[in-house]
Scaffold this motif. Sequence first.
Motif, PDB file in Angstrom:
ATOM      1  N   ASP A  72       0.844  -1.191   0.000  1.00  0.00           N
ATOM      2  CA  ASP A  72       0.000   0.000   0.000  1.00  0.00           C
ATOM      3  C   ASP A  72       0.882   1.245   0.000  1.00  0.00           C
ATOM      4  OD1 ASP A  72      -2.269  -1.548   0.035  1.00  0.00           O
ATOM      5  OD2 ASP A  72      -2.358  -1.614   2.230  1.00  0.00           O
ATOM      6  N   THR A  73       0.261   2.386  -0.284  1.00  0.00           N
ATOM      7  CA  THR A  73       1.029   3.623  -0.430  1.00  0.00           C
ATOM      8  C   THR A  73       1.339   4.304   0.896  1.00  0.00           C
ATOM      9  OG1 THR A  73      -1.027   4.869  -0.714  1.00  0.00           O
ATOM     10  CG2 THR A  73       0.053   4.055  -2.706  1.00  0.00           C
ATOM     11  N   GLY A  74       0.643   3.954   1.975  1.00  0.00           N
ATOM     12  CA  GLY A  74       0.847   4.631   3.252  1.00  0.00           C
ATOM     13  C   GLY A  74       1.524   3.752   4.275  1.00  0.00           C
ATOM     14  N   LEU A  75       1.631   4.273   5.510  1.00  0.00           N
ATOM     15  CA  LEU A  75       2.231   3.528   6.605  1.00  0.00           C
ATOM     16  C   LEU A  75       1.281   2.442   7.079  1.00  0.00           C
ATOM     17  CD1 LEU A  75       3.770   6.476   8.678  1.00  0.00           C
ATOM     18  CD2 LEU A  75       4.937   4.959   7.074  1.00  0.00           C
ATOM     19  N   ALA A  76       1.836   1.289   7.407  1.00  0.00           N
ATOM     20  CA  ALA A  76       1.019   0.157   7.832  1.00  0.00           C
ATOM     21  C   ALA A  76       0.337   0.466   9.158  1.00  0.00           C
ATOM     22  CB  ALA A  76       1.883  -1.091   7.961  1.00  0.00           C
ATOM     23  N   GLY A  77      -0.980   0.243   9.199  1.00  0.00           N
ATOM     24  CA  GLY A  77      -1.749   0.450  10.414  1.00  0.00           C
ATOM     25  C   GLY A  77      -2.124   1.883  10.698  1.00  0.00           C
ATOM     26  N   LYS A  78      -1.703   2.837   9.872  1.00  0.00           N
ATOM     27  CA  LYS A  78      -2.000   4.247  10.127  1.00  0.00           C
ATOM     28  C   LYS A  78      -2.749   4.890   8.962  1.00  0.00           C
ATOM     29  CE  LYS A  78       1.892   5.092  13.252  1.00  0.00           C
ATOM     30  NZ  LYS A  78       3.082   5.940  13.517  1.00  0.00           N
ATOM     31  N   ASP A  79      -2.170   4.808   7.770  1.00  0.00           N
ATOM     32  CA  ASP A  79      -2.789   5.455   6.615  1.00  0.00           C
ATOM     33  C   ASP A  79      -3.856   4.558   5.997  1.00  0.00           C
ATOM     34  OD1 ASP A  79      -1.083   7.575   7.017  1.00  0.00           O
ATOM     35  OD2 ASP A  79       0.454   6.763   5.680  1.00  0.00           O
ATOM     36  N   ALA A  80      -4.612   5.141   5.092  1.00  0.00           N
ATOM     37  CA  ALA A  80      -5.674   4.390   4.420  1.00  0.00           C
ATOM     38  C   ALA A  80      -5.079   3.320   3.514  1.00  0.00           C
ATOM     39  CB  ALA A  80      -6.552   5.342   3.612  1.00  0.00           C
ATOM     40  N   ALA A  81      -5.844   2.252   3.324  1.00  0.00           N
ATOM     41  CA  ALA A  81      -5.382   1.125   2.508  1.00  0.00           C
ATOM     42  C   ALA A  81      -5.578   1.449   1.034  1.00  0.00           C
ATOM     43  CB  ALA A  81      -6.135  -0.143   2.891  1.00  0.00           C
ATOM     44  N   VAL A  82      -4.557   2.038   0.424  1.00  0.00           N
ATOM     45  CA  VAL A  82      -4.579   2.375  -0.999  1.00  0.00           C
ATOM     46  C   VAL A  82      -3.441   1.616  -1.665  1.00  0.00           C
ATOM     47  CG1 VAL A  82      -4.447   4.205  -2.717  1.00  0.00           C
ATOM     48  CG2 VAL A  82      -5.526   4.655  -0.503  1.00  0.00           C
ATOM     49  N   ARG A  83      -3.780   0.692  -2.533  1.00  0.00           N
ATOM     50  CA  ARG A  83      -2.775  -0.149  -3.170  1.00  0.00           C
ATOM     51  C   ARG A  83      -1.941   0.658  -4.163  1.00  0.00           C
ATOM     52  NH1 ARG A  83      -0.632  -4.680  -1.632  1.00  0.00           N
ATOM     53  NH2 ARG A  83      -2.634  -5.749  -1.413  1.00  0.00           N
ATOM     54  N   CYS A  84      -0.619   0.438  -4.125  1.00  0.00           N
ATOM     55  CA  CYS A  84       0.286   1.077  -5.085  1.00  0.00           C
ATOM     56  C   CYS A  84       0.242   0.256  -6.372  1.00  0.00           C
ATOM     57  CB  CYS A  84       1.705   1.144  -4.513  1.00  0.00           C
ATOM     58  SG  CYS A  84       2.905   1.915  -5.622  1.00  0.00           S
ATOM     59  N   ARG A  85      -0.562   0.704  -7.319  1.00  0.00           N
ATOM     60  CA  ARG A  85      -0.755  -0.060  -8.551  1.00  0.00           C
ATOM     61  C   ARG A  85       0.474  -0.033  -9.449  1.00  0.00           C
ATOM     62  NH1 ARG A  85      -5.002  -3.244  -7.334  1.00  0.00           N
ATOM     63  NH2 ARG A  85      -6.687  -2.010  -6.382  1.00  0.00           N
ATOM     64  N   LEU A  86       1.201   1.058  -9.441  1.00  0.00           N
ATOM     65  CA  LEU A  86       2.334   1.184 -10.356  1.00  0.00           C
ATOM     66  C   LEU A  86       3.567   0.440  -9.869  1.00  0.00           C
ATOM     67  CD1 LEU A  86       2.033   4.988 -11.246  1.00  0.00           C
ATOM     68  CD2 LEU A  86       1.254   3.041 -12.592  1.00  0.00           C
ATOM     69  N   GLY A  87       3.763   0.357  -8.549  1.00  0.00           N
ATOM     70  CA  GLY A  87       4.998  -0.230  -8.041  1.00  0.00           C
ATOM     71  C   GLY A  87       4.883  -1.645  -7.526  1.00  0.00           C
ATOM     72  N   SER A  88       3.677  -2.143  -7.274  1.00  0.00           N
ATOM     73  CA  SER A  88       3.521  -3.497  -6.737  1.00  0.00           C
ATOM     74  C   SER A  88       3.889  -4.541  -7.784  1.00  0.00           C
ATOM     75  CB  SER A  88       2.075  -3.709  -6.270  1.00  0.00           C
ATOM     76  OG  SER A  88       1.764  -2.839  -5.195  1.00  0.00           O
ATOM     77  N   ASN A  89       4.555  -5.628  -7.315  1.00  0.00           N
ATOM     78  CA  ASN A  89       4.926  -6.772  -8.163  1.00  0.00           C
ATOM     79  C   ASN A  89       5.818  -6.374  -9.338  1.00  0.00           C
ATOM     80  OD1 ASN A  89       3.358  -8.732  -6.684  1.00  0.00           O
ATOM     81  ND2 ASN A  89       1.528  -7.864  -7.656  1.00  0.00           N
TER      82      ASN A  89
END
Length: 203
Positions: A72-89
């Motif tokens: 995800d684009t934010g900090l784990a457990g703090k920011d909203a769960a927004v998947r990083c589509r460009l950088g994942s995998n």
Amino acid sequence: MSASTLERTARPRRSRTRSRTVNARPALVISTLKPHQVDLRPACASLICPDCKTWVPISGLQTKRPKVVPHDTGLAGKDAAVRCRLGSNRLVTVDMTVKKWQERLEDGNSETVHRRKTTVLRKPKVALAPAVSQIAAQKQTAPTDDEPGDGRALWLLREMKWASTETAVRDADTRRAQLPAGDAPLGSPLVPLTTLHPKRPAR
């Protein structure tokens, strides 16, 4: 309150994943990143995702096809769960050894340690030249040796001085007009009444 109504936050980044999904973007080359943006130690292999600017583990560093884990684009457990589509995998090309990376990292640290902050030298402020009208106004209000002023305009001081002496001047003119006609200083020649036209002597 049920768990479904809670707002989802960013999930922890796993160092290993079984996902076979591969990002269609070109592989991320390690040498193109700065030394402080990547960590090639096998125990904590990770890098800063160029898209979301967060630290992400590298899965399968010792294999032929290492890649960035889904994150995800934010900090784990703090920011909203927004998947990083460009950088994942996204595939990662490891084109340098751990020793070479450590040397680059140490060289960069040695350069930054000896840096000193520069002192900004401010230019002195130069007073603006007054306009011509301002200079003329200053001259009119400036006092002289025989005419001391108190900030008032020079023409006003002269008018006030004339008003204080006007009576005495007019009295003197009146007394001059009362002299008998024809009186003249003793021992002085008579004033000619006809216009004299002198002639040049003949040569």
